[in-house]
Motif scaffolding. Structure first.
Motif, short mmCIF file in Angstrom:
data_model
loop_
_atom_site.label_atom_id
_atom_site.label_comp_id
_atom_site.label_asym_id
_atom_site.label_seq_id
_atom_site.Cartn_x
_atom_site.Cartn_y
_atom_site.Cartn_z
N HIS A 1 0.81 -1.22 0.00
CA HIS A 1 0.00 0.00 0.00
C HIS A 1 0.85 1.28 0.00
O HIS A 1 0.53 2.25 -0.70
CB HIS A 1 -0.92 -0.04 1.23
CG HIS A 1 -1.81 1.14 1.38
ND1 HIS A 1 -2.97 1.29 0.65
CD2 HIS A 1 -1.73 2.25 2.15
CE1 HIS A 1 -3.56 2.42 0.99
NE2 HIS A 1 -2.82 3.02 1.91
N HIS B 1 1.14 4.45 -2.59
CA HIS B 1 1.07 5.90 -2.35
C HIS B 1 2.21 6.61 -3.09
O HIS B 1 2.01 7.66 -3.70
CB HIS B 1 1.17 6.20 -0.85
CG HIS B 1 -0.16 6.16 -0.14
ND1 HIS B 1 -1.22 6.97 -0.51
CD2 HIS B 1 -0.60 5.44 0.92
CE1 HIS B 1 -2.26 6.72 0.29
NE2 HIS B 1 -1.91 5.80 1.16
N SER C 1 0.57 9.60 5.86
CA SER C 1 -0.85 9.24 5.76
C SER C 1 -1.42 9.07 7.16
O SER C 1 -0.79 9.42 8.15
CB SER C 1 -1.01 7.97 4.93
OG SER C 1 -0.59 6.86 5.65
N ASP D 1 -6.49 7.26 -0.13
CA ASP D 1 -6.48 5.89 -0.64
C ASP D 1 -7.30 5.74 -1.93
O ASP D 1 -8.43 6.21 -2.03
CB ASP D 1 -7.03 4.94 0.43
CG ASP D 1 -6.03 4.78 1.58
OD1 ASP D 1 -4.88 5.25 1.42
OD2 ASP D 1 -6.41 4.20 2.61
ZN ZN Z 1 -3.16 5.00 2.50
#
Ligand code: ZN
Ligand code: KG4
Length: 340
Positions: free
Chosen positions: A113, A117, A138, A304
């Motif tokens: 993940h 980003h 984040s 996201d």
């Molecule tokens: Zn995230």
């Protein structure tokens, strides 16, 4: 020949799917945000997030294929976030991706993940190529990452306690702004004086690229308590602006210093906090002063989304990475780590 990826993201409270061609062109980017559900509780409730992902994931994938005017038959690979994130939430996306890949006999790629980003920066900046220094900030993560290549990363610094977004969310809650706090503090801070209060900035001499927000958070909470005890009216806009300035100073200074130490000529921002207007303004000014090129994604690619997973997944795919049918969710997956 072009490569088309169907990407799926469900690591936290957004159910998302996207179709991405050749790691740069976004054919569709569908995001179902659960924020309104979690708002009631002041933060993400993992159990509710998983249940909502189960309910929404098929519709979101279908919508992404339709908007891209494609079908599963024309997809070259399925990319899915398998960590880090909430385990129950991740499992929904991983299971959906595995089912499609198995049924359609397509390659499966597991995507980190955070690497997603970072990859969000490639979508709108064709000239951006590694190496560069990236500040990933984040709600769950804050890392300073040296991006060596599209698939190789070195963690240069990280938070010792709260993630930057978490600090924004906690301070927003303390001044009754609601969840998620980042965008609300960003907006209110525009009406406040960033120099009204000199909240602490933590610079750690033993680890110059690490950061810590717990001292800052305590200082703001102490200030609020003392105002309350003395019956002094609080100026929320000044608090928001001064708190934000303290976070921004540390994030920008550490990024610039790390970029110089690693001989980078480019810096980038990633993650939900990368959409913060003051962070972008301050970083742009310091980058210019230090002759560094500065990149950041548009807000829609900061928070996201699955488009960023499709971009990162494309680079993993072309370097030959393939996940097996035993791909599992890895809630604490590290940047650069591969668990398949
Ligand atoms: Zn995230
Ligand atoms: O990347 P993201 O969508 O989710 C995680 O992977 O954690 O980041 C969400 C975080 C939240 O903490 C939110 O308050 C913060 O990003 N955020 C912001 C802004 N927009 C979102 N923080 C500061 N300023 C903003 N404009």
């Amino acid at each position: 020949m072009s490569t088309t990826i169907l990407a799926i993201e469900s690591s936290c409270d957004e159910t998302a799917a996207a179709v991405v061609t050749d790691g740069r062109t976004i054919k569709s980017n569908v995001i179902y945000s659960q924020i309104d559900l979690h708002k009631l509780y002041g933060g993400v409730v993992p159990e509710i997030a998983s249940r909502k992902h189960v309910e929404k994931i098929n519709d979101v994938i279908q919508e992404a294929l339709e908007q891209a005017e494609t079908t599963l038959d024309d997809i070259d690979a399925i990319a899915v976030t398998y960590g880090p994130g909430l385990v129950g939430a991740l499992l929904v996306g991983v299971s959906a991706a595995k089912s499609i890949a198995y049924a359609k006999n397509k390659p499966l790629v597991g995507v980190n993940h955070i690497e997603g980003h970072i990859a969000a920066n490639y979508i709108e900046h064709e000239d951006l190529k590694p190496p560069f220094m990236c500040m990933v900030a984040s709600g769950g993560h804050s890392h300073l990452v040296y991006v060596k290549s599209y698939t190789e990363f070195e963690i240069v610094g990280k938070t010792r306690d709260d993630a930057a977004g978490e600090a924004f969310d906690k301070i927003a809650r303390a001044i009754d702004l609601g969840y998620p706090g980042g965008p609300k503090i960003d907006k209110l801070a525009k009406e406040g004086n960033p120099e009204a209060f000199n909240f602490p900035r933590a610079y750690m001499p033993d680890a110059p690229y690490d950061f810590s927000f717990s001292g800052l958070k305590s200082a703001v909470l102490n200030h609020l308590n003392s105002c309350e005890m003395k019956n002094i009216e609080i100026n929320k806009a000044d608090i928001a602006a001064s708190f934000q300035q303290a976070v921004v100073d540390v994030l920008t200074d550490n990024t610039i210093n790390a970029a110089k130490a690693y001989g980078c000529d480019k810096i980038a921002l990633a993650g939900g906090v990368a959409s913060n207007s003051s962070l972008k303004e301050n970083m742009a000014l310091k980058a210019e002063k230090n002759n560094l090129m500065f990149y950041h994604p548009s807000p829609i690619y900061c928070t996201d989304n699955a488009a960023m997973i499709g971009v990162a997944g494309y680079h993993d795919f072309i370097t030959g990475e393939r996940a097996g049918w035993d791909l599992n969710a890895v809630p604490n997956l590290k940047i650069g780590e591969r668990a398949f």
